[in-house]
Structure formats: structure tokens, C-alpha cells
Design a protein around this motif. Structure first.
Motif, PDB file in Angstrom:
ATOM      1  N   VAL A   1      25.277 -40.795  70.179  1.00  0.00           N
ATOM      2  CA  VAL A   1      26.131 -40.181  69.165  1.00  0.00           C
ATOM      3  C   VAL A   1      27.360 -39.601  69.844  1.00  0.00           C
ATOM      4  CG1 VAL A   1      26.263 -38.354  67.414  1.00  0.00           C
ATOM      5  CG2 VAL A   1      24.103 -39.541  67.815  1.00  0.00           C
ATOM      6  N   SER A   2      28.520 -39.822  69.254  1.00  0.00           N
ATOM      7  CA  SER A   2      29.736 -39.160  69.735  1.00  0.00           C
ATOM      8  C   SER A   2      30.526 -38.671  68.533  1.00  0.00           C
ATOM      9  CB  SER A   2      30.572 -40.110  70.599  1.00  0.00           C
ATOM     10  OG  SER A   2      30.964 -41.242  69.856  1.00  0.00           O
ATOM     11  N   ARG A   3      31.356 -37.680  68.764  1.00  0.00           N
ATOM     12  CA  ARG A   3      32.171 -37.117  67.686  1.00  0.00           C
ATOM     13  C   ARG A   3      33.385 -37.996  67.438  1.00  0.00           C
ATOM     14  NH1 ARG A   3      30.912 -32.849  71.068  1.00  0.00           N
ATOM     15  NH2 ARG A   3      29.526 -31.327  70.130  1.00  0.00           N
ATOM     16  N   CYS A   4      33.817 -38.041  66.189  1.00  0.00           N
ATOM     17  CA  CYS A   4      35.070 -38.716  65.844  1.00  0.00           C
ATOM     18  C   CYS A   4      36.201 -37.701  66.020  1.00  0.00           C
ATOM     19  CB  CYS A   4      35.039 -39.221  64.406  1.00  0.00           C
ATOM     20  SG  CYS A   4      33.846 -40.557  64.171  1.00  0.00           S
ATOM     21  N   ASP A   5      37.319 -38.154  66.565  1.00  0.00           N
ATOM     22  CA  ASP A   5      38.434 -37.264  66.881  1.00  0.00           C
ATOM     23  C   ASP A   5      38.996 -36.525  65.670  1.00  0.00           C
ATOM     24  OD1 ASP A   5      38.248 -38.026  69.516  1.00  0.00           O
ATOM     25  OD2 ASP A   5      39.831 -39.540  69.364  1.00  0.00           O
TER      26      ASP A   5
ATOM     27  N   ASP B   1      37.776 -35.164  62.885  1.00  0.00           N
ATOM     28  CA  ASP B   1      37.093 -33.958  62.398  1.00  0.00           C
ATOM     29  C   ASP B   1      35.772 -33.831  63.152  1.00  0.00           C
ATOM     30  OD1 ASP B   1      36.336 -31.728  60.964  1.00  0.00           O
ATOM     31  OD2 ASP B   1      36.713 -32.628  58.995  1.00  0.00           O
ATOM     32  N   PRO B   2      35.836 -33.460  64.447  1.00  0.00           N
ATOM     33  CA  PRO B   2      34.667 -33.567  65.329  1.00  0.00           C
ATOM     34  C   PRO B   2      33.476 -32.683  64.966  1.00  0.00           C
ATOM     35  CG  PRO B   2      36.492 -32.493  66.454  1.00  0.00           C
ATOM     36  CD  PRO B   2      37.019 -32.979  65.145  1.00  0.00           C
TER      37      PRO B   2
ATOM     38  N   CYS C   1      33.130 -44.029  61.517  1.00  0.00           N
ATOM     39  CA  CYS C   1      32.833 -42.596  61.487  1.00  0.00           C
ATOM     40  C   CYS C   1      32.038 -42.277  60.225  1.00  0.00           C
ATOM     41  CB  CYS C   1      34.129 -41.778  61.502  1.00  0.00           C
ATOM     42  SG  CYS C   1      34.990 -41.851  63.084  1.00  0.00           S
ATOM     43  N   PHE C   2      30.971 -41.505  60.402  1.00  0.00           N
ATOM     44  CA  PHE C   2      30.166 -41.003  59.298  1.00  0.00           C
ATOM     45  C   PHE C   2      30.304 -39.490  59.251  1.00  0.00           C
ATOM     46  CE2 PHE C   2      27.492 -44.806  60.511  1.00  0.00           C
ATOM     47  CZ  PHE C   2      27.809 -45.566  59.393  1.00  0.00           C
TER      48      PHE C   2
ATOM     49  N   ASP D   1      27.374 -30.736  66.310  1.00  0.00           N
ATOM     50  CA  ASP D   1      26.848 -29.967  67.441  1.00  0.00           C
ATOM     51  C   ASP D   1      25.356 -29.698  67.323  1.00  0.00           C
ATOM     52  OD1 ASP D   1      29.791 -27.881  67.831  1.00  0.00           O
ATOM     53  OD2 ASP D   1      29.275 -29.812  68.716  1.00  0.00           O
ATOM     54  N   ALA D   2      24.843 -29.659  66.089  1.00  0.00           N
ATOM     55  CA  ALA D   2      23.429 -29.337  65.888  1.00  0.00           C
ATOM     56  C   ALA D   2      22.511 -30.468  66.369  1.00  0.00           C
ATOM     57  CB  ALA D   2      23.177 -29.054  64.412  1.00  0.00           C
TER      58      ALA D   2
END
Length: 163
Positions: free
Chosen positions: A48-52, A54-55, A151-152, A161-162
């Protein structure tokens, strides 16, 4: 909804991260089954990685893996088979042919609109002297697969973060 989603060109679907991970595994299994070869496989599992944009609430799933340890001719045939089989499994092949690298690798790019995932599948042929391969394929030929989601958005009240 955040105003940022319009920057993506689409509105991200709300999905639990574990649901998206399970879909990535399933889609990778479809690709593996269509390849139809028994060789060595790297299996790091979906990450899993964050989308830029709205991370805190947007994420994507990436499941890279590779297969090696079978003859190059069999891998070439597997790429042809993938090009035929993926559409039967719900994928839309958007590109099939030689990539733009110096090695001119055989590449398939396909989309699964049902699940909002894409796959980049590349046959790296060590018989080609200009080949530059990832570390696990540095001395042998192989098929490299990268399954990546759009992105979801996590459900309301949750943050990336959770996880």
C-alpha cells in the motif's frame, strides 16, 4: 469529498485497503495462470502507498512480482498467450509489443476496468545484450509483472496511516 479528486481526472472509489489488497492478489493470480509456466517466482505480496493528491485518505495498491527459471522460448510463447488470454479474463490489452527501452523488451500493458487496476508485464530476455533487469533477474531471463491500482479512498472516518 475533497476537491483534490478532480486533479486525478476521476473520483476515487471508496474501498477498504484489505479488499483492494485481495483484488490485487486475485488479479496477479489470473496473470500467473494465463502465463501457464512453472518456474521460480518472487512473491513480496501487494503493498500500500499513499496517493500524492490526498495522502491521508487516498491510497493505491502495487503488487510487483517476477517469474524466471524457464527457457526464453517458453516465456516468449507465454507473452503471446497472455495477449490472447487476458481479454478473456476481463482485461483490456492497451499495448502489446516492444517497449521503448534500449533492450526493446516485449511488453503488455492491460487494464482491468472492473477493479481499477492496470498491469505492466515485461519479458526481459537475457539473450539480448542490452538487457538491464531488476536484481532478481540480473543473471537470467524472466517475466516481470507489476499490478497497480488507481487511487482509492478509505471509508469515512479512516485514514491511510491507520494501516
Amino acid at each position: 469529498m475533497s476537491g483534490n479528486s478532480s486533479d486525478l481526472g476521476y473520483v476515487p472509489r471508496v474501498r477498504e485497503i484489505e479488499t483492494s489488497r485481495a483484488e490485487a492478489k486475485e488479479l496477479s493470480s489470473q496473470i500467473f495462470d494465463a502465463i501457464g509456466l512453472k518456474g521460480q517466482i518472487s512473491q513480496p505480496g501487494p503493498g500500500v502507498s499513499r496517493c500524492d493528491k490526498d495522502p491521508k485518505v487516498l491510497y493505491k495498491i502495487r503488487h510487483p512480482w517476477s517469474l524466471w527459471g524457464v527457457p526464453e522460448a517458453a516465456m516468449e510463447k507465454a507473452m503471446e498467450r497472455l495477449n490472447d488470454e487476458l481479454p478473456k479474463r476481463g482485461w483490456k490489452v492497451t499495448s502489446y509489443g516492444r517497449d521503448s527501452s534500449r533492450a526493446k523488451n516485449l511488453e503488455i500493458i492491460a487494464d482491468s476496468k472492473k477493479f481499477d487496476f492496470s498491469a505492466n508485464i515485461t519479458f526481459m530476455d537475457k539473450r539480448n545484450p542490452s538487457q538491464e533487469a531488476p536484481a532478481d533477474l540480473s543473471k537470467t531471463s524472466g517475466i516481470v509483472v507489476d499490478v497497480v491500482s488507481a487511487c482509492f479512498r478509505v471509508p469515512d472516518g479512516k485514514v491511510v496511516d491507520a494501516y
